[in-house]
Design a protein around this motif. Sequence first.
Motif: not given
Length: 292
Positions: A286-289, A66-68, A96-98, A132-137
């Motif tokens: 942090f990303l998971g929260d 669901d997220a990446v 994160t399990g992502l 998908r919901r996105i976080v960036i690093a």
Amino acid sequence: MMTRDQRSAARSMIIKGELGRPPSRQRAEFDELFARGPLGDDITLAPRTLGGVPALDVQVEGADGDAVILYLHGGGYVVGSARTGAGLAAPLARRTGLAAVSLDYRLAPENPFPAAVDDALAAYGDLLGSGRRIVIAGDSAGGGLALATMLAARRDGLPLPVAAALFSPWTDLTLSGASLDSRGDVDPLFSRAHMAEYAEHYLAGHDPKDELASPLLADLTGLPPLLIQVGSAEVLLDDSLRLAVRAAEHEVDVSLDVVAGAPHVYPLMAGVMDEADQALDHAARFLGDALA
């Protein structure tokens, strides 16, 4: 806490490279260090493209679809690759399990500013289309590129990522940070001259005050929560400290981790420094929260 022996071991693994080396030689040396290491039997890498840009899918067994994580590698905009970026994308994916995607954006001097920003934005837009919901690093130059990508997305009216994790980000190509001089003797990797060489390759005469080159100088209003992790033994210390202050002034939620005596992008030292493992654990939480 990090022991004196761990600090010494971590810093002894790094040496300052000679100035003036051709980018091809720098890339080969960087790959020798960071593109060969094992990622773990639970990690699978698969080539793909995002927005026309080469990338690597970094898949961990049982990942949440669901997220990446969009990962942007470091290397002064001159060296590095999707495979070197996998060195941090993989442990983030595991923790994160992502799923993660590590991007092979174009490098300078062959492809100077704004090629890296254009590639990252194209890849980000493609990921947005997946729903998908996105976080960036990103680390080092990739951390600055993560910020620039968000600024470019905001400019274009695109939805922003849920959160961003930045490891020793290079945010100021005007090279105005005092730590470029004050930390030069303790940084085992870089000096002001090294950063000036990278900046010259990337900017190719472009104004370093452009906010997409030096996102520290931008209006950060509206950006998602940021986590910044940096060591005190690096010339880019002030790029992180000033970013945290500026983000707070612009009403952005920001968390800052500073580890005394730690070198540039110290989370790469997982298994050598306790704080490196702790940093990755914190980044994953942090990303998971943020996604939760």
